[in-house]
Design an enzyme around this catalytic site. Structure first.
Site, mmCIF file in Angstrom:
data_model
loop_
_atom_site.group_PDB
_atom_site.id
_atom_site.type_symbol
_atom_site.label_atom_id
_atom_site.label_comp_id
_atom_site.label_asym_id
_atom_site.label_seq_id
_atom_site.Cartn_x
_atom_site.Cartn_y
_atom_site.Cartn_z
ATOM 1 N N HIS A 125 0.854 -1.195 0.000
ATOM 2 C CA HIS A 125 0.000 0.000 0.000
ATOM 3 C C HIS A 125 0.883 1.235 0.000
ATOM 4 O O HIS A 125 1.735 1.397 0.859
ATOM 5 C CB HIS A 125 -0.924 0.000 1.224
ATOM 6 N N TYR A 170 -9.624 5.773 6.779
ATOM 7 C CA TYR A 170 -9.852 6.117 8.190
ATOM 8 C C TYR A 170 -10.887 7.231 8.188
ATOM 9 O O TYR A 170 -10.609 8.345 7.747
ATOM 10 C CB TYR A 170 -8.556 6.618 8.832
ATOM 11 N N PRO A 180 -5.371 0.848 18.102
ATOM 12 C CA PRO A 180 -4.955 0.359 16.775
ATOM 13 C C PRO A 180 -5.077 1.400 15.650
ATOM 14 O O PRO A 180 -4.722 1.118 14.525
ATOM 15 C CB PRO A 180 -5.878 -0.823 16.531
ATOM 16 N N LYS A 233 0.116 0.409 14.905
ATOM 17 C CA LYS A 233 1.449 0.358 15.503
ATOM 18 C C LYS A 233 1.662 -0.785 16.489
ATOM 19 O O LYS A 233 2.799 -1.008 16.934
ATOM 20 C CB LYS A 233 1.734 1.693 16.224
ATOM 21 N N TYR A 275 3.296 6.822 9.820
ATOM 22 C CA TYR A 275 2.437 5.696 9.431
ATOM 23 C C TYR A 275 3.272 4.559 8.835
ATOM 24 O O TYR A 275 3.068 3.389 9.168
ATOM 25 C CB TYR A 275 1.382 6.154 8.411
HETATM 26 P P1 FAS Z 1 0.247 -11.160 22.064
HETATM 27 O O1 FAS Z 1 -0.755 -10.762 23.099
HETATM 28 O O2 FAS Z 1 -0.157 -11.277 20.639
HETATM 29 O O3 FAS Z 1 0.877 -12.595 22.451
HETATM 30 C C1 FAS Z 1 1.181 -12.905 23.801
HETATM 31 C C2 FAS Z 1 1.112 -14.412 23.944
HETATM 32 O O4 FAS Z 1 1.481 -14.744 25.280
HETATM 33 C C3 FAS Z 1 -0.306 -14.944 23.723
HETATM 34 O O5 FAS Z 1 -0.291 -15.993 22.805
HETATM 35 C C4 FAS Z 1 -0.732 -15.417 25.120
HETATM 36 O O6 FAS Z 1 -1.562 -16.552 25.065
HETATM 37 C C5 FAS Z 1 0.603 -15.729 25.775
HETATM 38 N N1 FAS Z 1 0.603 -15.618 27.240
HETATM 39 C C6 FAS Z 1 0.003 -14.676 27.993
HETATM 40 N N2 FAS Z 1 0.250 -14.915 29.310
HETATM 41 C C7 FAS Z 1 1.018 -16.033 29.372
HETATM 42 C C8 FAS Z 1 1.585 -16.778 30.428
HETATM 43 N N3 FAS Z 1 1.415 -16.414 31.700
HETATM 44 N N4 FAS Z 1 2.313 -17.884 30.138
HETATM 45 C C9 FAS Z 1 2.514 -18.247 28.842
HETATM 46 N N5 FAS Z 1 2.000 -17.585 27.779
HETATM 47 C C10 FAS Z 1 1.254 -16.485 28.062
HETATM 48 N N6 FAS Z 1 -2.497 -4.140 16.472
HETATM 49 C C11 FAS Z 1 -2.571 -3.511 15.289
HETATM 50 O O7 FAS Z 1 -1.551 -3.014 14.802
HETATM 51 N N7 FAS Z 1 -3.778 -3.419 14.619
HETATM 52 C C12 FAS Z 1 -4.934 -3.966 15.127
HETATM 53 O O8 FAS Z 1 -5.995 -3.869 14.524
HETATM 54 C C13 FAS Z 1 -4.883 -4.640 16.357
HETATM 55 N N8 FAS Z 1 -6.006 -5.229 16.890
HETATM 56 C C14 FAS Z 1 -5.927 -5.850 18.121
HETATM 57 C C15 FAS Z 1 -7.053 -6.439 18.723
HETATM 58 C C16 FAS Z 1 -6.969 -7.071 19.975
HETATM 59 C C17 FAS Z 1 -8.198 -7.694 20.608
HETATM 60 C C18 FAS Z 1 -5.737 -7.094 20.658
HETATM 61 C C19 FAS Z 1 -5.626 -7.733 22.029
HETATM 62 C C20 FAS Z 1 -4.618 -6.518 20.083
HETATM 63 C C21 FAS Z 1 -4.699 -5.899 18.809
HETATM 64 N N9 FAS Z 1 -3.578 -5.326 18.192
HETATM 65 C C22 FAS Z 1 -3.634 -4.693 16.999
HETATM 66 C C23 FAS Z 1 -2.320 -5.366 18.831
HETATM 67 C C24 FAS Z 1 -1.725 -6.736 18.544
HETATM 68 O O9 FAS Z 1 -1.564 -6.893 17.167
HETATM 69 C C25 FAS Z 1 -0.461 -6.804 19.334
HETATM 70 O O10 FAS Z 1 0.339 -5.648 19.153
HETATM 71 C C26 FAS Z 1 0.337 -8.026 19.011
HETATM 72 O O11 FAS Z 1 -0.483 -9.153 19.194
HETATM 73 C C27 FAS Z 1 1.532 -8.032 19.944
HETATM 74 O O12 FAS Z 1 2.087 -9.281 19.901
HETATM 75 P P2 FAS Z 1 2.701 -9.938 21.226
HETATM 76 O O13 FAS Z 1 3.565 -8.920 21.906
HETATM 77 O O14 FAS Z 1 3.279 -11.231 20.795
HETATM 78 O O15 FAS Z 1 1.485 -10.156 22.217
HETATM 79 C C1 PHB Z 2 -6.585 -4.015 10.220
HETATM 80 O O1 PHB Z 2 -6.623 -4.275 8.998
HETATM 81 O O2 PHB Z 2 -6.943 -4.826 11.093
HETATM 82 C C2 PHB Z 2 -6.098 -2.643 10.665
HETATM 83 C C3 PHB Z 2 -5.489 -1.819 9.736
HETATM 84 C C4 PHB Z 2 -5.040 -0.568 10.140
HETATM 85 C C5 PHB Z 2 -5.224 -0.170 11.454
HETATM 86 C C6 PHB Z 2 -5.837 -1.008 12.379
HETATM 87 C C7 PHB Z 2 -6.276 -2.258 11.981
HETATM 88 O O3 PHB Z 2 -4.804 1.072 11.840
#
Ligand code: FAS
Ligand code: PHB
Length: 389
Positions: A72, A200, A292, A296, A384
């Site tokens: 993109h 957005y 989100p 980032k 971005y």
């Molecule tokens: P994660 O939370 O992905 O992974 C952590 C892992 O540790 C999980 O698998 C968990 O099961 C495990 N864990 C936790 N406690 C533990 C323990 N005590 N023992 C062992 N394992 C354990 N980012 C965006 O850029 N765009 C988005 O649209 C977006 N949407 C999101 C929606 C939701 C609901 C959430 C929660 C996050 C979202 N994010 C988004 C942010 C997301 O992408 C995170 O930045 C990304 O998952 C970060 O990755 P990790 O640091 O690996 O953490």
């Molecule tokens: C997504 O595609 O899930 C998405 C893209 C851009 C954002 C947040 C989420 O800023």
């Protein structure tokens, strides 16, 4: 069990770190509390910075991303009837790749398995011991029996609800938090994206985001009340609300369809300082959370992993601990810039329940400045696509 780096968390941070360490001959073990299928069932981020794409390639996991990722070269912001198209190349020599976090995680798991990586799923009662010593260890339960891992270092990649962050004593840890008075209701639908670029959109009814995963898989979000429930939203209600928040020309060509996933994510900004304590190092959501809006979350987890992995290689290959000692300072310098951008995009584009007419005027003035100022658009583009590591 003994390993060089014990990694808590088998999400993108833990998997990417493990893969990069393995590529450099450093042994690690991942402890994950869920099953692999559960981890892969999460629908989260969609936009990857080039830095993350490069790290995945360096980790030997970038082939499918290169084949299937959508490059993109810009994005669109709309505010009521105003639309602003940002073309990244007008400002920076970079772009972004649209490729779901689920696919990134799948690629990382495949590489981990192919490399005979060690991971234990469904672990319980993970506890970190002697992080301040040179011989830290972890105890945990797996398959009903007590286990122990002795290691040189521990990487806390266990997300916002993990155990790592709270291992840092509360009198050492400083936490910064802003909880937003709204969430994002997101759906996935097997429909063609409404536009080539992400939109957005800010409207009097609230924020909306039009994104995608591929030519026939779209991802849409609408701002919702922080106490809203998925069951309050039929697909028809979602599509109707989305249409009245996005530009009319987009609404008219929007292809709707049944949702194959529907979830609500809360929005918060959060940072824990420091991101290390003794030989425990926090990466990703374990240390920081962003709304989100700036895409980032996953990308900032990647820059943490970049700094930590290179510092560990420097330690094991040269006996040089200097980068490890500076990890928290180095990582936080970039984390805070991602926090600022995510907070700015969220504050600019969402309607706050208690905002005053003056607050709305400030949003409108900021949008008008962004529309007419190349410098303002350049600042948005630089942030971005991702600031340098
Ligand atoms: P994660 O939370 O992905 O992974 C952590 C892992 O540790 C999980 O698998 C968990 O099961 C495990 N864990 C936790 N406690 C533990 C323990 N005590 N023992 C062992 N394992 C354990 N980012 C965006 O850029 N765009 C988005 O649209 C977006 N949407 C999101 C929606 C939701 C609901 C959430 C929660 C996050 C979202 N994010 C988004 C942010 C997301 O992408 C995170 O930045 C990304 O998952 C970060 O990755 P990790 O640091 O690996 O953490
Ligand atoms: C997504 O595609 O899930 C998405 C893209 C851009 C954002 C947040 C989420 O800023």
């Amino acid at each position: 069990m003994k390993t060089q780096v014990a990694i808590i968390g088998g999400g993108p941070s833990g998997l990417l770190l493990s893969q990069l360490l393995r590529k450099n001959g450093i042994d690690s073990v991942i402890l994950e509390r869920q099953t692999k299928d559960h981890v892969l069932s999460r629908i989260r981020a969609g936009v990857l910075e080039r830095g993350l794409a490069a790290l995945l390639k360096e980790a030997g996991c970038g082939a499918r991303l290169e084949r299937e990722g959508f490059i993109h070269k810009g994005t669109v912001l709309s505010f009521e009837d105003t639309q602003i198209g940002i073309t990244f190349a007008d400002h920076v020599d970079a772009d972004v790749v649209v490729y779901g976090q689920t696919e990134v995680t799948r690629d990382l798991y495949e590489a981990h398995t192919a490399g005979n990586g060690k991971i234990e799923f469904k672990v319980k009662d993970v506890e970190i011991h002697d992080a301040k010593s040179e011989t830290p260890y972890i105890t945990y339960m797996a398959e009903g029996s007590a286990r122990r891992i002795d290691c040189d270092f521990i990487a806390g990649c266990d997300g916002f609800h993990g155990v790592s962050r709270n291992t840092i004593p509360s009198n050492v840890r400083e936490e910064f938090e802003k909880v937003y008075p709204f969430g994002w209701l997101g759906i996935l639908s097997e429909t063609p994206p409404v536009d080539d670029e992400l939109i957005y959109a800010s409207s009097p009814h609230g924020f909306a985001l039009c994104s995608m995963r591929n030519a026939n898989l779209s991802r849409y979000y609408i701002q919702c009340d922080s106490d809203d429930k998925v069951e309050n939203w039929s697909d028809d209600a979602f599509w109707k609300e989305l249409k009245r928040r996005i530009p009319q020309e987009a609404a008219q060509k929007l292809v709707t369809g049944p949702s194959i996933e529907k979830s609500i994510a809360p929005l918060r900004s959060f940072v824990c300082e420091p991101m290390q304590w003794g030989r425990l190092f926090l990466c990703g959501d374990a240390a920081h959370i962003v709304p989100p809006t700036g895409a980032k979350g996953l990308n900032t987890a990647a820059s943490d992993v970049n700094y930590l992995y290179r510092a560990l290689v420097q330690f094991y290959n040269k006996g040089d601990e200097s980068s490890l000692k500076k990890y928290s300072e180095t990582a936080l310098a970039r984390v805070w810039k991602a926090e600022r951008f995510s907070w700015w995009m969220t504050s600019l584009l969402h309607r706050f329940p208690d905002q005053s007419p003056f607050d709305l005027k400030m949003q409108q003035a900021e949008i008008e400045f962004l529309r007419t100022s190349t410098a303002a658009q350049s600042v948005l583009a630089q942030n971005y696509v991702g600031l340098p590591y």
